[in-house]
Design an enzyme around this catalytic site. Structure first.
Site, mmCIF file in Angstrom:
data_model
loop_
_atom_site.group_PDB
_atom_site.id
_atom_site.type_symbol
_atom_site.label_atom_id
_atom_site.label_comp_id
_atom_site.label_asym_id
_atom_site.label_seq_id
_atom_site.Cartn_x
_atom_site.Cartn_y
_atom_site.Cartn_z
ATOM 1 N N GLY A 12 4.437 -1.036 4.709
ATOM 2 C CA GLY A 12 3.308 -0.140 4.974
ATOM 3 C C GLY A 12 3.615 1.344 4.899
ATOM 4 O O GLY A 12 2.912 2.148 5.509
ATOM 5 N N SER A 13 4.635 1.734 4.124
ATOM 6 C CA SER A 13 4.884 3.181 4.014
ATOM 7 C C SER A 13 3.743 3.849 3.230
ATOM 8 O O SER A 13 3.363 4.987 3.534
ATOM 9 C CB SER A 13 6.247 3.471 3.375
ATOM 10 O OG SER A 13 6.254 3.117 2.017
ATOM 11 N N HIS A 109 1.851 0.525 -8.436
ATOM 12 C CA HIS A 109 2.983 -0.272 -8.902
ATOM 13 C C HIS A 109 4.179 0.651 -9.165
ATOM 14 O O HIS A 109 4.022 1.703 -9.793
ATOM 15 C CB HIS A 109 2.600 -1.035 -10.169
ATOM 16 C CG HIS A 109 3.705 -1.920 -10.630
ATOM 17 N ND1 HIS A 109 3.974 -3.134 -10.018
ATOM 18 C CD2 HIS A 109 4.650 -1.757 -11.582
ATOM 19 C CE1 HIS A 109 5.045 -3.674 -10.590
ATOM 20 N NE2 HIS A 109 5.464 -2.863 -11.543
HETATM 21 C C1 GRF Z 1 5.372 -0.188 -3.118
HETATM 22 O O1 GRF Z 1 6.556 0.104 -3.833
HETATM 23 C C2 GRF Z 1 4.247 -0.476 -4.069
HETATM 24 O O2 GRF Z 1 4.340 0.216 -5.273
HETATM 25 C C3 GRF Z 1 4.387 -1.956 -4.320
HETATM 26 O O3 GRF Z 1 4.787 -2.474 -3.073
HETATM 27 C C4 GRF Z 1 5.500 -1.497 -2.342
HETATM 28 C C5 GRF Z 1 4.895 -1.408 -0.972
HETATM 29 O O4 GRF Z 1 5.665 -0.590 -0.108
HETATM 30 N N1 GRF Z 1 3.155 -2.502 -4.828
HETATM 31 P P1 GRF Z 1 5.087 -0.194 1.309
HETATM 32 O O5 GRF Z 1 4.745 -1.478 2.052
HETATM 33 O O6 GRF Z 1 3.872 0.656 1.117
HETATM 34 O O7 GRF Z 1 6.188 0.549 2.002
#
Ligand code: GRF
Length: 201
Positions: A12-13, A109
């Site tokens: 969830g960053s 992505h």
């Molecule tokens: C991100 O790298 C996004 O591009 C991919 O999944 C990851 C999610 O990271 N689809 P976070 O949970 O938002 O930290």
């Protein structure tokens, strides 16, 4: 003020970055709902801390994918959600869902699509040995990582850089690019011609 729902399965960053950007003047959106399909995901605590309502739905608790998605759609309608923002949601949405929210679902992505689609975009690009990778934000269609591209930003792979260092830099770009894409889409600044997304002035 527009309402968005963030769908996430993990850390969830990006969720946090979207919340933070939403608080700045003129952002024009609020995160009305977190949809999470993994009851153990750290993003749930982040939503709690931010005071965002959480819908935690495990696919295995529903008889079919249609029932699972019907429940989600019901909650999106209740919150009058204008845009569905996928941020690390590890599940492919069915054609029924995608049609219900046509042109109102976006995804981020961590590679320059169409290169390195799938769940390990950063690692796959790194192991391939590319010199430039990056981040893509795109509209979601019925397949995985194939929809029309809204924004892309390149990230150069440093000489001798580790995959962890690259990952950190890619995330930093994501956290800036995703809120920008959300503002463009919600502000009516994107128009679609076939596969091409034009960004309006
Ligand atoms: C991100 O790298 C996004 O591009 C991919 O999944 C990851 C999610 O990271 N689809 P976070 O949970 O938002 O930290």
């Amino acid at each position: 003020m527009k309402n968005i729902a963030v769908f996430a399965s993990g850390n969830g960053s990006n969720f946090d970055a979207i919340i933070r950007a939403g608080k700045s003047a003129g952002a024009g959106y609020r995160v009305a709902l977190l949809v999470c399909d993994n009851p153990k995901a750290p993003v749930i605590e982040k939503a709690r801390a931010a005071g965002v309502r959480q819908l935690v739905v495990a696919r295995q608790d529903f008889a079919s994918r249609e029932d699972f998605e019907r429940k989600i759609i019901e909650e999106l309608k209740k919150e009058r959600v204008d845009l569905v923002v996928l941020a690390g949601f590890m599940r492919l949405l069915s054609p029924v869902f995608v049609r219900e929210y046509a042109s109102k679902i976006i995804n981020i992505h961590p590679s320059l699509l169409p290169s390195f689609p799938g769940p390990h975009g950063i690692r796959d690009a790194f192991e391939y040995g590319v010199k430039i990778t990056g981040v893509t934000v795109h509209f979601v269609d019925e397949a995985m990582d194939t929809g029309p591209v809204i924004l892309q930003e390149a990230v150069r792979v440093g000489e001798g850089e580790s995959v962890e260092e690259l990952e950190k830099r890619i995330h930093e770009v994501e956290h800036r690019l995703y809120p920008e894409a959300i503002r463009l889409v919600l502000g009516g600044k994107t128009s679609l011609y076939g596969r091409k997304v034009n960004i309006l002035p």
